[in-house]
Design a protein around this motif. Structure first.
Motif, PDB file in Angstrom:
ATOM      1  N   PHE A   3      -9.615  26.556 -17.875  1.00 22.70           N
ATOM      2  CA  PHE A   3     -10.498  26.613 -16.785  1.00 22.70           C
ATOM      3  C   PHE A   3     -10.667  25.296 -16.024  1.00 22.70           C
ATOM      4  CE2 PHE A   3     -12.392  30.259 -19.218  1.00 22.70           C
ATOM      5  CZ  PHE A   3     -12.254  31.303 -18.513  1.00 22.70           C
ATOM      6  N   VAL A   4     -10.811  25.131 -14.687  1.00 23.10           N
ATOM      7  CA  VAL A   4     -11.000  23.905 -14.109  1.00 23.10           C
ATOM      8  C   VAL A   4     -12.257  24.125 -13.164  1.00 23.10           C
ATOM      9  CG1 VAL A   4     -10.295  22.459 -12.567  1.00 23.10           C
ATOM     10  CG2 VAL A   4      -8.565  23.222 -14.042  1.00 23.10           C
ATOM     11  N   ASP A   5     -13.396  23.402 -13.551  1.00 23.57           N
ATOM     12  CA  ASP A   5     -14.646  23.804 -12.661  1.00 23.57           C
ATOM     13  C   ASP A   5     -14.440  22.728 -11.440  1.00 23.57           C
ATOM     14  OD1 ASP A   5     -16.910  24.082 -11.575  1.00 23.57           O
ATOM     15  OD2 ASP A   5     -18.165  24.026 -13.476  1.00 23.57           O
ATOM     16  N   ALA A   6     -13.991  23.277 -10.236  1.00 27.30           N
ATOM     17  CA  ALA A   6     -13.764  22.203  -9.074  1.00 27.30           C
ATOM     18  C   ALA A   6     -15.094  22.458  -8.230  1.00 27.30           C
ATOM     19  CB  ALA A   6     -12.499  22.541  -8.492  1.00 27.30           C
ATOM     20  N   ASP A   7     -16.285  22.875  -8.889  1.00 29.93           N
ATOM     21  CA  ASP A   7     -17.291  23.259  -7.850  1.00 29.93           C
ATOM     22  C   ASP A   7     -18.582  22.102  -8.367  1.00 29.93           C
ATOM     23  OD1 ASP A   7     -19.720  24.004  -6.402  1.00 29.93           O
ATOM     24  OD2 ASP A   7     -19.381  26.126  -6.738  1.00 29.93           O
ATOM     25  N   PRO A   8     -18.935  21.464  -7.227  1.00 26.38           N
ATOM     26  CA  PRO A   8     -19.828  20.346  -7.867  1.00 26.38           C
ATOM     27  C   PRO A   8     -21.345  21.089  -8.528  1.00 26.38           C
ATOM     28  CG  PRO A   8     -18.899  19.560  -6.001  1.00 26.38           C
ATOM     29  CD  PRO A   8     -18.549  21.042  -6.255  1.00 26.38           C
TER      30      PRO A   8
ATOM     31  N   LEU B  58     -11.766  23.877 -20.840  1.00 20.68           N
ATOM     32  CA  LEU B  58     -12.593  23.898 -19.533  1.00 20.68           C
ATOM     33  C   LEU B  58     -12.388  22.303 -19.408  1.00 20.68           C
ATOM     34  CD1 LEU B  58     -14.249  24.370 -17.047  1.00 20.68           C
ATOM     35  CD2 LEU B  58     -16.154  23.877 -18.782  1.00 20.68           C
ATOM     36  N   ILE B  59     -11.882  21.858 -17.985  1.00 21.68           N
ATOM     37  CA  ILE B  59     -12.317  20.501 -17.573  1.00 21.68           C
ATOM     38  C   ILE B  59     -13.507  20.740 -16.760  1.00 21.68           C
ATOM     39  CG2 ILE B  59     -11.275  18.900 -15.837  1.00 21.68           C
ATOM     40  CD1 ILE B  59      -8.391  19.877 -16.567  1.00 21.68           C
ATOM     41  N   PRO B  60     -14.437  20.243 -17.326  1.00 21.34           N
ATOM     42  CA  PRO B  60     -15.815  20.684 -16.580  1.00 21.34           C
ATOM     43  C   PRO B  60     -16.212  19.678 -15.480  1.00 21.34           C
ATOM     44  CG  PRO B  60     -15.994  19.153 -18.627  1.00 21.34           C
ATOM     45  CD  PRO B  60     -14.465  19.429 -18.399  1.00 21.34           C
ATOM     46  N   SER B  61     -17.095  20.079 -14.628  1.00 17.90           N
ATOM     47  CA  SER B  61     -17.673  19.286 -13.563  1.00 17.90           C
ATOM     48  C   SER B  61     -19.330  19.018 -13.743  1.00 17.90           C
ATOM     49  CB  SER B  61     -17.415  19.829 -12.359  1.00 17.90           C
ATOM     50  OG  SER B  61     -18.274  20.898 -12.151  1.00 17.90           O
ATOM     51  N   ASP B  62     -19.760  17.845 -12.834  1.00 23.20           N
ATOM     52  CA  ASP B  62     -21.093  17.859 -12.801  1.00 23.20           C
ATOM     53  C   ASP B  62     -21.361  17.535 -11.383  1.00 23.20           C
ATOM     54  OD1 ASP B  62     -20.669  15.092 -12.534  1.00 23.20           O
ATOM     55  OD2 ASP B  62     -21.288  14.775 -14.674  1.00 23.20           O
ATOM     56  N   ASP B  63     -22.556  17.365 -11.076  1.00 23.25           N
ATOM     57  CA  ASP B  63     -23.004  17.197  -9.580  1.00 23.25           C
ATOM     58  C   ASP B  63     -22.153  15.995  -9.083  1.00 23.25           C
ATOM     59  OD1 ASP B  63     -24.659  15.353 -10.594  1.00 23.25           O
ATOM     60  OD2 ASP B  63     -26.349  16.153 -10.258  1.00 23.25           O
TER      61      ASP B  63
ATOM     62  N   GLU C 270     -19.168  15.685  -6.309  1.00 22.12           N
ATOM     63  CA  GLU C 270     -19.210  15.765  -4.976  1.00 22.12           C
ATOM     64  C   GLU C 270     -18.461  14.570  -4.357  1.00 22.12           C
ATOM     65  OE1 GLU C 270     -19.755  17.174  -1.333  1.00 22.12           O
ATOM     66  OE2 GLU C 270     -20.625  18.223  -2.980  1.00 22.12           O
ATOM     67  N   ASN C 271     -18.716  13.286  -5.063  1.00 21.86           N
ATOM     68  CA  ASN C 271     -17.928  12.023  -4.625  1.00 21.86           C
ATOM     69  C   ASN C 271     -16.474  12.072  -4.745  1.00 21.86           C
ATOM     70  OD1 ASN C 271     -20.715  10.852  -4.707  1.00 21.86           O
ATOM     71  ND2 ASN C 271     -20.630  10.421  -6.879  1.00 21.86           N
ATOM     72  N   ALA C 272     -15.829  13.029  -5.093  1.00 22.72           N
ATOM     73  CA  ALA C 272     -14.509  13.227  -4.939  1.00 22.72           C
ATOM     74  C   ALA C 272     -14.009  13.370  -3.762  1.00 22.72           C
ATOM     75  CB  ALA C 272     -14.016  14.401  -5.960  1.00 22.72           C
ATOM     76  N   ASN C 273     -14.976  14.254  -3.004  1.00 24.80           N
ATOM     77  CA  ASN C 273     -14.422  14.528  -1.473  1.00 24.80           C
ATOM     78  C   ASN C 273     -14.251  13.278  -0.751  1.00 24.80           C
ATOM     79  OD1 ASN C 273     -14.563  17.372  -0.997  1.00 24.80           O
ATOM     80  ND2 ASN C 273     -16.641  17.293  -1.513  1.00 24.80           N
ATOM     81  N   TYR C 274     -14.784  12.046  -1.040  1.00 20.37           N
ATOM     82  CA  TYR C 274     -14.728  10.864  -0.351  1.00 20.37           C
ATOM     83  C   TYR C 274     -13.261  10.488  -0.585  1.00 20.37           C
ATOM     84  CZ  TYR C 274     -19.635  11.207   0.457  1.00 20.37           C
ATOM     85  OH  TYR C 274     -20.959  11.842   0.598  1.00 20.37           O
TER      86      TYR C 274
ATOM     87  N   PRO D 193     -13.099  26.621  -7.278  1.00 25.01           N
ATOM     88  CA  PRO D 193     -13.500  25.778  -6.028  1.00 25.01           C
ATOM     89  C   PRO D 193     -14.958  26.005  -5.690  1.00 25.01           C
ATOM     90  CG  PRO D 193     -12.034  27.138  -5.081  1.00 25.01           C
ATOM     91  CD  PRO D 193     -12.175  28.040  -6.644  1.00 25.01           C
ATOM     92  N   PRO D 194     -15.421  25.069  -4.951  1.00 22.71           N
ATOM     93  CA  PRO D 194     -16.575  25.023  -4.104  1.00 22.71           C
ATOM     94  C   PRO D 194     -16.659  26.181  -3.002  1.00 22.71           C
ATOM     95  CG  PRO D 194     -15.714  23.013  -3.451  1.00 22.71           C
ATOM     96  CD  PRO D 194     -14.732  23.733  -4.637  1.00 22.71           C
ATOM     97  N   PRO D 195     -17.855  26.965  -2.844  1.00 20.59           N
ATOM     98  CA  PRO D 195     -17.798  28.116  -1.822  1.00 20.59           C
ATOM     99  C   PRO D 195     -18.066  27.422  -0.216  1.00 20.59           C
ATOM    100  CG  PRO D 195     -19.730  27.878  -2.905  1.00 20.59           C
ATOM    101  CD  PRO D 195     -19.103  26.827  -3.772  1.00 20.59           C
ATOM    102  N   GLU D 196     -17.088  26.414  -0.204  1.00 20.02           N
ATOM    103  CA  GLU D 196     -17.347  25.781   1.249  1.00 20.02           C
ATOM    104  C   GLU D 196     -15.960  25.239   1.794  1.00 20.02           C
ATOM    105  OE1 GLU D 196     -20.011  22.838  -0.188  1.00 20.02           O
ATOM    106  OE2 GLU D 196     -18.389  21.485  -1.062  1.00 20.02           O
ATOM    107  N   ARG D 197     -15.595  24.949   3.037  1.00 22.02           N
ATOM    108  CA  ARG D 197     -14.735  24.232   3.516  1.00 22.02           C
ATOM    109  C   ARG D 197     -14.771  22.821   3.173  1.00 22.02           C
ATOM    110  NH1 ARG D 197     -10.617  25.888   7.186  1.00 22.02           N
ATOM    111  NH2 ARG D 197      -9.681  24.490   8.217  1.00 22.02           N
ATOM    112  N   SER D 198     -14.098  22.101   2.191  1.00 27.29           N
ATOM    113  CA  SER D 198     -14.140  20.930   1.864  1.00 27.29           C
ATOM    114  C   SER D 198     -13.049  20.457   1.350  1.00 27.29           C
ATOM    115  CB  SER D 198     -15.475  20.608   0.956  1.00 27.29           C
ATOM    116  OG  SER D 198     -14.904  21.132  -0.574  1.00 27.29           O
ATOM    117  N   HIS D 199     -12.835  19.155   0.996  1.00 22.46           N
ATOM    118  CA  HIS D 199     -11.543  18.690   0.395  1.00 22.46           C
ATOM    119  C   HIS D 199     -11.303  19.017  -1.034  1.00 22.46           C
ATOM    120  CE1 HIS D 199     -10.380  15.972   3.805  1.00 22.46           C
ATOM    121  NE2 HIS D 199     -11.508  15.692   3.740  1.00 22.46           N
ATOM    122  N   LEU D 200     -12.156  19.253  -1.628  1.00 27.65           N
ATOM    123  CA  LEU D 200     -12.150  19.827  -3.022  1.00 27.65           C
ATOM    124  C   LEU D 200     -11.729  21.414  -3.003  1.00 27.65           C
ATOM    125  CD1 LEU D 200     -15.652  18.612  -4.664  1.00 27.65           C
ATOM    126  CD2 LEU D 200     -13.239  18.403  -5.582  1.00 27.65           C
ATOM    127  N   ALA D 201     -12.128  22.101  -1.910  1.00 25.63           N
ATOM    128  CA  ALA D 201     -11.760  23.522  -1.898  1.00 25.63           C
ATOM    129  C   ALA D 201     -10.212  23.422  -1.348  1.00 25.63           C
ATOM    130  CB  ALA D 201     -12.367  24.232  -0.719  1.00 25.63           C
TER     131      ALA D 201
END
Length: 285
Positions: free
Chosen positions: A40-45, A101-106, A109-113, A143-151
């Protein structure tokens, strides 16, 4: 002919509450139970998948943020992969040996920059995953439920895209917006393919779907074509209980509720390396 490479599945949705994380979670658990190693890859902040799988992010341990924003030399990918812990349920041990799992935390969000400043953001996650991909039978990205660079980088990582969408007006709107995202980037991603749409939280009264559920699923079929419509996931507290207890509906004595997931696995079967494809039952349950 079976594929020799590991398939990456991405659940997509540009609105919250569409079942994206639920489908990713249930599909991974189903495949893991069959003996297929799943990453699993958690790509959602928001880190829903990390929480659902019961993985605790340890201090000074890399997460997806470091994977995306640093090089392999600085952050070896293997250091970011955590085993999913086993679960105790009614004096039973639910074994998660095949789940990672490759986990995520809040902070993710900085990955978008970083992604915004990169000319190849669409391919960063795919490129980072490739060196270890063949250690797994399937990779599942949430991925996150939004139109972002992470998505977008999640979309670029996928060989197969699944779009869960609530069986209501909001879900139809989310489906339309998500398809627009896919259409925009599809020319740059010739290896990617829409696997199907999964109506989520379908409501039934007795033996019949409610009018809202029926009309929404019909609208989805008109948008994507009946061939891409997958079985719906019923609105049921069993899914909520399974997520909260970190198990599957089958573990709670409700294997029938995993029928849509078993159909997904059947569609995925021809894309898997042969040794893993053979583990998927010929008939759905």
């Amino acid at each position: 002919m079976q594929q020799s490479h590991t398939t990456t599945v991405v659940t997509l949705g540009l609105a919250g509450g569409q079942g994206k994380s639920t489908v990713a979670l249930m599909l991974g658990r189903y495949l893991g139970r069959l003996g297929i190693p799943v990453l699993f890859v958690d790509a959602d902040p928001q880190s829903s998948l990390t929480s659902f799988l019961g993985v605790k992010v340890q201090p000074n341990t890399p997460t997806l943020l470091e994977v995306i924003t640093t090089t392999e030399e600085k952050t070896p990918l293997i250091n970011a992969i955590a085993p999913v812990p086993d679960v105790q349920l009614d004096n039973r041990t639910i074994n998660n040996t095949n789940l990672f799992l490759i986990p995520s935390d809040d902070g993710l969000e900085n990955a978008n920059y970083k992604l915004a400043s990169s000319g190849i953001s669409l391919f960063i996650l795919r490129n980072r995953l490739q060196p270890i991909a063949n250690n797994f039978g399937v990779i599942i990205v949430d991925p996150p439920p939004e139109r972002s660079h992470l998505a977008q980088t999640s979309l670029g990582a996928g060989d197969k895209w699944i779009i869960p969408a609530e069986a209501n007006v909001k879900g139809v709107q989310s489906l339309v917006r998500t398809l627009e995202l896919v259409k925009e980037f599809q020319p740059a991603l010739p290896y990617g393919e829409l696997m199907g749409v999964v109506p989520f939280r379908a409501k039934w009264t007795g033996v019949n779907p409610t009018k809202a559920t029926k009309s929404s699923i019909s609208a989805m079929g008109e948008i994507v074509g009946l061939d891409l419509m997958l079985p719906h996931i019923l609105e049921s507290d069993v899914y909520k209980n399974a997520i909260n207890q970190r198990v599957s509906p089958t573990d709670l004595g409700q294997p029938g509720l995993e029928y849509p997931i078993s159909v997904l696995a059947q569609k995925l079967k021809p894309t898997l390396p042969e040794q893993y494809a053979l583990l998927i039952p010929t008939e759905t349950v």
